[in-house]
Design a protein around this motif. Sequence first.
Motif, PDB file in Angstrom:
ATOM      1  N   UNK A  21       0.802  -1.049   0.165  1.00 34.53           N
ATOM      2  CA  UNK A  21       0.112  -0.084   0.036  1.00 34.53           C
ATOM      3  C   UNK A  21       0.727   1.188   0.016  1.00 34.53           C
ATOM      4  N   UNK A  22       0.701   2.090  -0.858  1.00 30.43           N
ATOM      5  CA  UNK A  22       1.436   3.316  -0.981  1.00 30.43           C
ATOM      6  C   UNK A  22       0.579   4.464   0.046  1.00 30.43           C
ATOM      7  N   UNK A  23      -0.690   4.251   0.094  1.00 32.43           N
ATOM      8  CA  UNK A  23      -1.277   5.205   1.067  1.00 32.43           C
ATOM      9  C   UNK A  23      -2.602   4.592   1.277  1.00 32.43           C
ATOM     10  N   UNK A  24      -3.035   4.768   2.684  1.00 32.23           N
ATOM     11  CA  UNK A  24      -4.373   3.941   2.901  1.00 32.23           C
ATOM     12  C   UNK A  24      -5.207   5.184   3.154  1.00 32.23           C
ATOM     13  N   UNK A  25      -6.776   4.916   2.808  1.00 34.57           N
ATOM     14  CA  UNK A  25      -7.690   5.759   3.070  1.00 34.57           C
ATOM     15  C   UNK A  25      -7.933   5.973   4.616  1.00 34.57           C
ATOM     16  N   UNK A  26      -7.824   7.497   4.719  1.00 31.99           N
ATOM     17  CA  UNK A  26      -8.206   8.060   6.236  1.00 31.99           C
ATOM     18  C   UNK A  26      -6.837   8.510   6.849  1.00 31.99           C
ATOM     19  N   UNK A  27      -5.735   7.971   6.137  1.00 35.75           N
ATOM     20  CA  UNK A  27      -4.419   8.648   6.792  1.00 35.75           C
ATOM     21  C   UNK A  27      -4.296  10.090   6.285  1.00 35.75           C
ATOM     22  N   UNK A  28      -3.609  10.578   7.025  1.00 35.30           N
ATOM     23  CA  UNK A  28      -3.377  12.027   6.745  1.00 35.30           C
ATOM     24  C   UNK A  28      -2.366  12.333   5.763  1.00 35.30           C
ATOM     25  N   UNK A  29      -2.385  13.010   4.665  1.00 37.49           N
ATOM     26  CA  UNK A  29      -1.643  12.952   3.532  1.00 37.49           C
ATOM     27  C   UNK A  29      -0.643  14.053   3.920  1.00 37.49           C
ATOM     28  N   UNK A  30       0.655  13.495   3.310  1.00 37.21           N
ATOM     29  CA  UNK A  30       1.952  14.286   3.752  1.00 37.21           C
ATOM     30  C   UNK A  30       2.785  14.706   2.293  1.00 37.21           C
ATOM     31  N   UNK A  31       2.304  13.853   1.256  1.00 37.10           N
ATOM     32  CA  UNK A  31       2.970  13.918   0.083  1.00 37.10           C
ATOM     33  C   UNK A  31       2.138  13.579  -1.024  1.00 37.10           C
TER      34      UNK A  31
ATOM     35  N   UNK B 297      -1.463   4.476 -14.119  1.00 36.50           N
ATOM     36  CA  UNK B 297      -0.051   4.139 -14.775  1.00 36.50           C
ATOM     37  C   UNK B 297       0.929   5.107 -14.870  1.00 36.50           C
ATOM     38  N   UNK B 298       2.023   4.915 -15.518  1.00 35.34           N
ATOM     39  CA  UNK B 298       3.048   5.696 -16.083  1.00 35.34           C
ATOM     40  C   UNK B 298       2.476   7.258 -16.122  1.00 35.34           C
ATOM     41  N   UNK B 299       3.113   8.213 -15.527  1.00 38.80           N
ATOM     42  CA  UNK B 299       2.604   9.697 -15.840  1.00 38.80           C
ATOM     43  C   UNK B 299       1.426  10.130 -15.115  1.00 38.80           C
ATOM     44  N   UNK B 300       0.805   8.946 -14.308  1.00 35.68           N
ATOM     45  CA  UNK B 300      -0.419   9.170 -13.571  1.00 35.68           C
ATOM     46  C   UNK B 300       0.249   9.991 -12.132  1.00 35.68           C
ATOM     47  N   UNK B 301      -0.702  10.800 -11.380  1.00 35.38           N
ATOM     48  CA  UNK B 301      -0.303  11.023 -10.217  1.00 35.38           C
ATOM     49  C   UNK B 301      -1.386  10.762  -9.263  1.00 35.38           C
ATOM     50  N   UNK B 302      -1.178  10.639  -7.840  1.00 30.67           N
ATOM     51  CA  UNK B 302      -2.060  10.661  -6.935  1.00 30.67           C
ATOM     52  C   UNK B 302      -1.631  10.936  -5.549  1.00 30.67           C
ATOM     53  N   UNK B 303      -2.712  11.134  -4.738  1.00 29.56           N
ATOM     54  CA  UNK B 303      -2.084  11.781  -3.424  1.00 29.56           C
ATOM     55  C   UNK B 303      -2.130  13.240  -3.121  1.00 29.56           C
ATOM     56  N   UNK B 304      -2.485  14.123  -4.295  1.00 25.86           N
ATOM     57  CA  UNK B 304      -2.717  15.583  -4.156  1.00 25.86           C
ATOM     58  C   UNK B 304      -3.911  16.005  -3.603  1.00 25.86           C
ATOM     59  N   UNK B 305      -4.988  15.270  -3.418  1.00 35.36           N
ATOM     60  CA  UNK B 305      -6.220  15.651  -2.891  1.00 35.36           C
ATOM     61  C   UNK B 305      -6.033  16.154  -1.459  1.00 35.36           C
ATOM     62  N   UNK B 306      -5.350  15.161  -0.714  1.00 34.96           N
ATOM     63  CA  UNK B 306      -5.414  15.402   0.526  1.00 34.96           C
ATOM     64  C   UNK B 306      -4.556  16.595   0.994  1.00 34.96           C
ATOM     65  N   UNK B 307      -3.308  16.852   0.005  1.00 38.34           N
ATOM     66  CA  UNK B 307      -2.455  17.900   0.375  1.00 38.34           C
ATOM     67  C   UNK B 307      -2.623  19.430  -0.321  1.00 38.34           C
ATOM     68  N   UNK B 308      -3.683  19.457  -1.166  1.00 37.84           N
ATOM     69  CA  UNK B 308      -3.674  20.770  -1.561  1.00 37.84           C
ATOM     70  C   UNK B 308      -4.962  21.519  -1.198  1.00 37.84           C
ATOM     71  N   UNK B 309      -5.505  20.977  -0.169  1.00 41.02           N
ATOM     72  CA  UNK B 309      -6.343  21.744   0.561  1.00 41.02           C
ATOM     73  C   UNK B 309      -7.536  22.361  -0.140  1.00 41.02           C
TER      74      UNK B 309
END
Length: 638
Positions: free
Chosen positions: A380-390, A414-426
Amino acid sequence: MNKNSEEEENKEQEPKEKKKEETTKLNWKEWIIDPSEEFYYTWLQIMILPICYNWVIIIFRTCFYAIEEKFVATWLTLDYICDLFYVLDTVIGFRTGFLEQGILVRDLSLLKKRYMRSSRFKWDIASLLPTDLLYLKLGIHTPLVRVNRFLRTSRMNEALDRMETRTSYPNTFRVAKLMLYIFVLIHWNACVYFSLSNYIGFGADPWVYPNISDPDFAATRRQYFYCFWFSTLILTTVGDTPPPEREEEYLFLVADMLIAVLVFASVVGSMGDVISSLRDRDNVFFPNHELVKGYLRSRRISKELQKRVNDWYQHLHINKKITRENEILRHLPITLQTAIAVSVHLPTMSKVTIFQNCENSLLEQLVLKLTPQVYSPGEYVCKKGDVGHEMYIIKEGKLAVVADDGVTQFAVLGEGNFFGEISILNIKGNKSGNRRTANIRSIGYSDLFSLSKEDLTETLLEYPAAKRLLEEKGHQILTKMGMLEETDEGEGEVEKTEDKVKRLEASLEALQTKLARLIAELESSARKMMQRVELLELQTEGWEGIVAEGAQGEIEEWEKVKEREIGDGDGDGDGEKEEEKEEEEDPIVEGERGEGDGGEESLGEKEKNAGGIEESENEKEETEEEQIKTETQDQKRD
Ligand SMILES: Nc1ncnc2c1ncn2[C@@H]1O[C@@H]2COP(=O)(O)O[C@H]2[C@H]1O
């Protein structure tokens, strides 16, 4: 007019062309070599050949006499070609620029002076001395007279050092250099062995070279290879050579043994250096596996977890995944770091949708802050409910957005996609706030770049337009995901208004405090003003009293009037009379305190009575005025 102007132009052009010609002519004369240029480097590499030739051939020709005699014309030609290179190298020495305060000095006279003062110049001249003239006395077959050509060796060392710095394989180069030195040493030893055998007598005992009249050992090639082999046996301490029988042989062998010890030590040392530098490189490139292994063992971590760690390390090594790029490059200047990071990461970054329209400078800043990370299958790279730091950018591999059961896949990234931005962008209206909105699981091995919230926020601070763009895109993604409900917007509005009210309240409070302070200041300054005015009034009164003192008779009259006044007054009693007496004694004191009832009236009368002494009064008035002025100024200053 046109003709004239053309003529003028032609006149102007002529000297220009002349100048051009002159400069092209002068260029050769003023030709200066920058030591950091490619030409200088190539020249150094070329110089290795004549120097090596002299190191190998002079001794060879001296010891293997047959070879010398057979190919004398070839040797002489090669000798003088090498000498030509030596001469050219000396000329280059005169024209090699040097840095002074970081700037290349191109002044020929300075370069000449510097070269001639250097120790290199002495060695260069010594190596070029025409010792060949000794041929006239000793005969042409005495190549040893050219032994001074060895003195150019420092140039070869310079060349080898430069090559070592430039090569992409410094360890291989170091081993090759060591082998070259050992080869030259064994070659010299072989030549000396052959000479010693000749001196003792070929085939005189088993230790020396066999009899050259024996057809098996007659050929020069055979002679050389035998000697080289014998020499290698001794110098590599392999041994297995016939025991020496004569003193000369013993001496030669002892000297050889001593050299062999040094050779052995330097070979072992150099190889140790190479191996340790390779290990160091591995440790910098990849996290230290041994250390982690030891830790896992000492903490009695489960076999399954240990296997996961081992698999991860194995993947890094097999696929040459470098996760410590920032650490490796940290000694470089920031501009070079950026250039490298841009060339390595920009292809991936430009594939990321949110960065596609961003300014280049923003991407340059961001790439420096990317941290490579490798995830194993199922991790798991990140889990739902965790606080996002990156947030993460996928460089290679596939990751799935999975439900809480870990199996149901909502989407595959896949390649070129990104994720994890929602929790850090406020992003406003985002229900989950700074918490992860989904579980992200690596399907196979995946290479990611992580970008910390702080780094992203810090960078975006300087690029508000890019920030807005990112937020908009995040907004879109959230809307697509259904995480931005309409009510959310309403809540957002409410939050906005609440925020505004809070801000207004805070500013109102601040304003009130300021107002209170201002009122207090106003009051105190008014009070001060009043005090000053009173003081001035008192001083004026005192000053008038002094004026009145001038006329004695008048005063008596005035006293009487006063007495009468007192008699007429409300009968304050004796106290006032005493006061007035005191006032007579000290008119200034009176001035200071004389704010009694009817004071102004009595003064008016006094003025009337003092009508006859107006002139003296005026004079006093002036002095008093001055006194008051100075006093007021003093008070102001206070
Ligand atoms: N349905 C989805 N499709 C693609 N990406 C998603 C989906 N749901 C969540 N994500 C991403 O998964 C990330 C989990 O962490 P964040 O909430 O910070 O940001 C989230 C999004 O970037």
